[in-house]
Design an enzyme around this catalytic site. Structure first.
Site, PDB file in Angstrom:
ATOM      1  N   CYS A  91      61.020  -9.245  14.441  1.00 50.51           N
ATOM      2  CA  CYS A  91      59.591  -9.307  14.134  1.00 50.51           C
ATOM      3  C   CYS A  91      58.854  -9.892  15.327  1.00 50.51           C
ATOM      4  O   CYS A  91      59.331 -10.868  15.925  1.00 50.51           O
ATOM      5  CB  CYS A  91      59.385 -10.177  12.897  1.00 50.51           C
ATOM      6  SG  CYS A  91      57.660 -10.388  12.426  1.00 50.51           S
ATOM      7  N   LEU A  92      57.714  -9.314  15.654  1.00 49.60           N
ATOM      8  CA  LEU A  92      56.932  -9.813  16.798  1.00 49.60           C
ATOM      9  C   LEU A  92      56.463 -11.252  16.577  1.00 49.60           C
ATOM     10  O   LEU A  92      56.197 -11.969  17.532  1.00 49.60           O
ATOM     11  CB  LEU A  92      55.712  -8.910  17.047  1.00 49.60           C
ATOM     12  CG  LEU A  92      56.027  -7.457  17.434  1.00 49.60           C
ATOM     13  CD1 LEU A  92      54.734  -6.665  17.604  1.00 49.60           C
ATOM     14  CD2 LEU A  92      56.859  -7.397  18.711  1.00 49.60           C
TER      15      LEU A  92
ATOM     16  N   HIS B 144      58.930  -4.025   5.715  1.00 50.45           N
ATOM     17  CA  HIS B 144      58.771  -5.219   6.543  1.00 50.45           C
ATOM     18  C   HIS B 144      57.287  -5.531   6.765  1.00 50.45           C
ATOM     19  O   HIS B 144      56.844  -6.661   6.569  1.00 50.45           O
ATOM     20  CB  HIS B 144      59.497  -5.001   7.874  1.00 50.45           C
ATOM     21  CG  HIS B 144      59.327  -6.111   8.860  1.00 50.45           C
ATOM     22  ND1 HIS B 144      60.387  -6.883   9.308  1.00 50.45           N
ATOM     23  CD2 HIS B 144      58.231  -6.581   9.504  1.00 50.45           C
ATOM     24  CE1 HIS B 144      59.924  -7.789  10.164  1.00 50.45           C
ATOM     25  NE2 HIS B 144      58.617  -7.616  10.309  1.00 50.45           N
TER      26      HIS B 144
ATOM     27  N   HIS C 142      54.342  -8.610   5.195  1.00 47.64           N
ATOM     28  CA  HIS C 142      53.412  -9.483   5.935  1.00 47.64           C
ATOM     29  C   HIS C 142      52.090  -9.656   5.180  1.00 47.64           C
ATOM     30  O   HIS C 142      51.444 -10.699   5.283  1.00 47.64           O
ATOM     31  CB  HIS C 142      53.100  -8.884   7.315  1.00 47.64           C
ATOM     32  CG  HIS C 142      54.125  -9.191   8.362  1.00 47.64           C
ATOM     33  ND1 HIS C 142      54.393 -10.475   8.792  1.00 47.64           N
ATOM     34  CD2 HIS C 142      54.922  -8.380   9.097  1.00 47.64           C
ATOM     35  CE1 HIS C 142      55.326 -10.426   9.743  1.00 47.64           C
ATOM     36  NE2 HIS C 142      55.666  -9.173   9.941  1.00 47.64           N
TER      37      HIS C 142
HETATM   38 CO    CO Z   1      57.087  -8.575  11.285  1.00 43.58          CO
END
Ligand code: CO
Length: 148
Positions: free
Chosen positions: A88-89, A130, A134
């Protein structure tokens, strides 16, 4: 277009629930364009609004040249299960195994406010799950799969 700063794990904002998009306007388009640029420069394949500090229910994905924007997404009809590594960034330099469905249906709107429905499988389904997490303040590190 402009790069946006990526919100990292540990910041409260990343844990908040996002609100539905109400205005399909120029600001939304600018935000999405900035998200593409920010995702690409960081070698991501998906990014959600909270990751650039905006608590709106929208994310984008770009996988092998396929770009899709999901505004106010709703996932349904999930099936199957697969455990694979994710990153994940917002959680730099880490990857963990996560269990995700192998198939799902997602209903959402385009940036113009047009509704659409998409059936996604495998890696695309994984990225959609994913990114959608968020929007509810959930990170993949909350869902690390137990080794079988
Ligand atoms: Co992410």
């Amino acid at each position: 277009m402009a790069l946006r700063e990526i919100v990292k794990v540990g910041e409260d904002l990343l844990r908040k629930k996002s609100k539905p998009v109400k205005n399909f306007d120029k600001d939304l388009s600018t935000l999405l364009d900035d998200m593409y640029e920010t995702m690409r420069v960081n070698n991501g394949c998906g990014i959600a609004c909270p990751q650039v500090g905006i608590l709106l229910r929208a994310f984008i994905i770009e996988i092998e040249g396929m770009k899709v924007e999901f505004i106010n997404p709703v996932i349904s009809d999930t099936s199957g299960s697969c455990i694979l590594k994710e990153g994940c960034l917002s959680v730099p330099n880490r990857s963990e195994y996560v269990e995700r469905p192998t198939k799902l249906t997602v209903k959402a709107f385009t940036r113009e406010g047009t509704p659409f429905e998409m059936v996604a499988e495998d890696y695309v389904a994984r990225v959609i799950c994913h990114e959608n997490d968020h929007l509810d303040g959930v990170l993949y590190i909350d869902k690390i799969a137990k080794k079988k």
